[in-house]
Enzyme design. Sequence first.
Site, short mmCIF file in Angstrom:
data_model
loop_
_atom_site.label_atom_id
_atom_site.label_comp_id
_atom_site.label_asym_id
_atom_site.label_seq_id
_atom_site.Cartn_x
_atom_site.Cartn_y
_atom_site.Cartn_z
N TRP A 110 46.05 -54.19 -23.28
CA TRP A 110 46.55 -55.02 -24.38
C TRP A 110 46.38 -56.50 -24.09
O TRP A 110 46.61 -56.97 -22.96
CB TRP A 110 48.03 -54.73 -24.61
CG TRP A 110 48.70 -55.69 -25.53
CD1 TRP A 110 49.29 -56.89 -25.19
CD2 TRP A 110 48.86 -55.59 -26.95
NE1 TRP A 110 49.79 -57.53 -26.30
CE2 TRP A 110 49.54 -56.75 -27.41
CE3 TRP A 110 48.50 -54.63 -27.89
CZ2 TRP A 110 49.87 -56.96 -28.74
CZ3 TRP A 110 48.82 -54.83 -29.22
CH2 TRP A 110 49.50 -55.98 -29.64
N ASP A 133 48.55 -63.50 -27.38
CA ASP A 133 48.36 -64.94 -27.56
C ASP A 133 47.46 -65.60 -26.51
O ASP A 133 47.59 -65.33 -25.31
CB ASP A 133 49.71 -65.66 -27.48
CG ASP A 133 50.75 -65.10 -28.42
OD1 ASP A 133 50.48 -64.08 -29.07
OD2 ASP A 133 51.84 -65.69 -28.50
N GLN A 154 48.14 -63.63 -22.96
CA GLN A 154 49.17 -62.62 -22.82
C GLN A 154 48.50 -61.26 -22.59
O GLN A 154 47.65 -60.84 -23.38
CB GLN A 154 50.01 -62.55 -24.10
CG GLN A 154 50.67 -63.87 -24.47
CD GLN A 154 51.95 -64.10 -23.70
OE1 GLN A 154 53.00 -63.58 -24.05
NE2 GLN A 154 51.86 -64.88 -22.65
N TRP A 213 51.69 -53.31 -26.35
CA TRP A 213 52.40 -54.49 -25.88
C TRP A 213 53.50 -54.12 -24.88
O TRP A 213 54.19 -53.12 -25.02
CB TRP A 213 53.02 -55.22 -27.07
CG TRP A 213 53.74 -56.48 -26.70
CD1 TRP A 213 53.20 -57.72 -26.57
CD2 TRP A 213 55.13 -56.62 -26.41
NE1 TRP A 213 54.16 -58.63 -26.21
CE2 TRP A 213 55.36 -57.98 -26.11
CE3 TRP A 213 56.20 -55.72 -26.37
CZ2 TRP A 213 56.62 -58.47 -25.78
CZ3 TRP A 213 57.45 -56.20 -26.03
CH2 TRP A 213 57.66 -57.56 -25.75
N TRP A 250 55.70 -65.44 -21.15
CA TRP A 250 55.24 -65.56 -22.52
C TRP A 250 54.43 -66.84 -22.73
O TRP A 250 53.98 -67.48 -21.79
CB TRP A 250 56.44 -65.47 -23.47
CG TRP A 250 57.02 -64.09 -23.50
CD1 TRP A 250 56.50 -62.97 -22.91
CD2 TRP A 250 58.24 -63.68 -24.13
NE1 TRP A 250 57.31 -61.89 -23.15
CE2 TRP A 250 58.38 -62.28 -23.89
CE3 TRP A 250 59.22 -64.33 -24.87
CZ2 TRP A 250 59.46 -61.55 -24.37
CZ3 TRP A 250 60.30 -63.60 -25.35
CH2 TRP A 250 60.41 -62.23 -25.10
N THR A 251 54.29 -67.24 -23.97
CA THR A 251 53.32 -68.27 -24.34
C THR A 251 53.65 -69.64 -23.74
O THR A 251 54.81 -70.03 -23.65
CB THR A 251 53.23 -68.36 -25.86
OG1 THR A 251 52.65 -67.16 -26.35
CG2 THR A 251 52.36 -69.52 -26.31
N ASP A 293 57.78 -71.21 -26.65
CA ASP A 293 56.40 -71.67 -26.82
C ASP A 293 56.25 -73.19 -26.81
O ASP A 293 55.92 -73.83 -27.82
CB ASP A 293 55.81 -71.10 -28.12
CG ASP A 293 55.99 -69.60 -28.24
OD1 ASP A 293 56.16 -68.94 -27.20
OD2 ASP A 293 55.98 -69.09 -29.37
N GLU A 325 57.14 -70.16 -34.17
CA GLU A 325 56.71 -69.96 -32.80
C GLU A 325 55.29 -70.48 -32.63
O GLU A 325 54.62 -70.83 -33.61
CB GLU A 325 56.81 -68.48 -32.40
CG GLU A 325 56.09 -67.50 -33.29
CD GLU A 325 56.31 -66.05 -32.86
OE1 GLU A 325 57.01 -65.80 -31.88
OE2 GLU A 325 55.76 -65.15 -33.53
N ASP A 332 57.13 -66.33 -37.70
CA ASP A 332 57.52 -65.00 -37.23
C ASP A 332 57.77 -64.04 -38.38
O ASP A 332 57.50 -62.84 -38.27
CB ASP A 332 58.79 -65.15 -36.37
CG ASP A 332 59.15 -63.87 -35.64
OD1 ASP A 332 58.27 -63.04 -35.43
OD2 ASP A 332 60.33 -63.72 -35.29
#
Length: 618
Positions: free
Chosen positions: A101, A104, A120, A128, A163-164, A228, A283, A316
């Site tokens: 997977w 971003d 990601q 995910w 995360w991002t 983010d 986001e 989102d």
Amino acid sequence: MEASYDPEQNPPLHAPLLDRSSPRTRRFAAIFACLVSLLLLLALIINQAQQPFEKVQPRGVAEGVSAKSNPSLLNQVPFNWTNAMFSWQRSAYHFQPQKNWMNDPNGPLYHKGWYHLFYQYNPYSAIWGNITWGHAVSRDLIHWLYLPLALVPDHWYDIKGVWTGSATILADGQIIMLYTGETNESVQVQNLAYPANVSDPLLLHWLKYPGNPVMVPPPGVKPDDFRDPTTAWLGPDGTWRLTMGSKFDTTIGISLVYHTTNFRDYELLDGVLHAVPGTGMWECVDFYPVAINGSVALDTSSLGPGIKHVLKASLDNTKVDHYAIGAYDPITDKWTPDNPEEDVGIGLKVDYGRYYASKTFFDQHKQRRVLWGWINETDTETADLKKGWASLQTIPRTVLYDNKTGTNLLQWPVEEVESLRLNSTMFKEVLVEPGSVVPLDIGTTTQLDILAEFEIEPLIPSTTNEIDNCGDGAVDRSTYGPFGLLVIADASLSELTPIYFRPLNASDGSLKTYFCSDETRSSKASDVFKQVYGGKVPVLDDENYNMRVLVDHSIVESFAQGGRTVISSRIYPTEAIYGAARLFLFNNATGVNVKATLKIWELNSAFIRPFPFERDSV
């Protein structure tokens, strides 16, 4: 090679599949649909009698991020996908990992001769979860080499996901990486990382700041609504600023602003950079300057006359990337849109198709701003697990201000993609009459770069009571459209994806044009999400209709009018694959002839493979 169009060798076809069905067919279809619905309802009742009903939530939502799956497809009858179909779906020149997977794009940058892309990544599965930062490098943004993972969830402040984030390059060459981590208590916090050895061109090893997290959710912001961070920019007072997404009172999308002088300590400003009611959680916010002369890109810290600023947010609630152009005041740290009616989240989209979580960076090597974007799958998780991979990144795009309209950005594939061009075919002024399809005999059609220009010749006066926007797809006929290309189509037109213009007469007598992509007949498989994408595109008085289309197996990227409107589509044909895939022109308008001039290149595959560490150089 160059080919001239011969209507005797390529006769136009009448296009019943591009027209609405007959009344008799519709009646039969309605009766059949009713019978199927009754059978499905009966099966559902029996199933619910045996087990309690449980609504399936999209993957990722419970963890505080946007949806990463399509649970609505669980009710569809699974298609019998073959390994050959799965193999065809994998792209040939778009970046994607070897397996598993991806979502971003993170922290893109240029450093010591190499372009770096972090992303990601789930190292263990094609769905995910277990989010880490994958890492790859390229000399030219086309051919990529996979490197070892850059950041993994191994501390309390990011144990539930790295995360991002974004990169900021300082004047002395230092690289600052700020990213969101999810803590062991499911709180979103911002963390600092930096290269262990900034002189290493490959940036193989990264260190996390011992004092992490450097930012935590402020009062009034929920623990899962704080994520983010953007690339930082330097203000006139010598202080760095950055912004990140959040929401207020559940429905107001906002971008918070922080100041820092050392990237370890941060001050939250009163107020926000900008807020838009009704847009929900923001986001993957992006914020950068553009030159109004439209000719050059700017470093993220550029300020002064002749400059506007772009504010972009990924919503989102809708899973759509929106942007607006406006004015930034570096004293008050407030941004104001040029047109409040097309503010962030209610106006222009970065991409009108299957596209999300985009991020730009300033490429100091070629003095350009480069845009990355994530294109996810629209099939089922079951199919993704069988094929062993999910998602890809768009071809990197340059971004400039459109000084002709003064209202749009222009996105265009980076020039390096042209290095993949092989043989070309030219078609000049091909006549496509109303309700017809014209085959374009070019051989292999699964990896293409298409430049197409269209002129229309009105045959009858246009009406003004026509369906707005893209309608129900290419079957919705109007006086002036739709017309364009059928990509990844089989010879019988049982599977096809129209990419087209749809000009319409407005009530004030002006002509407005929509640029669209119709996926509804792209595949015979029922367990694939298919829809009509599109949006308005400005076509100026001195311009013909023009598009550029990049075809790469299951991904089609389409650019209208120099990149004013862009659409990314995922398609999963069952028959229009390998040598069976064809390319056509079509005109489903009722009142215009269309003349099309095209230049079409077959594209080579990119080299995307693990970095050859056993060799001294690449």
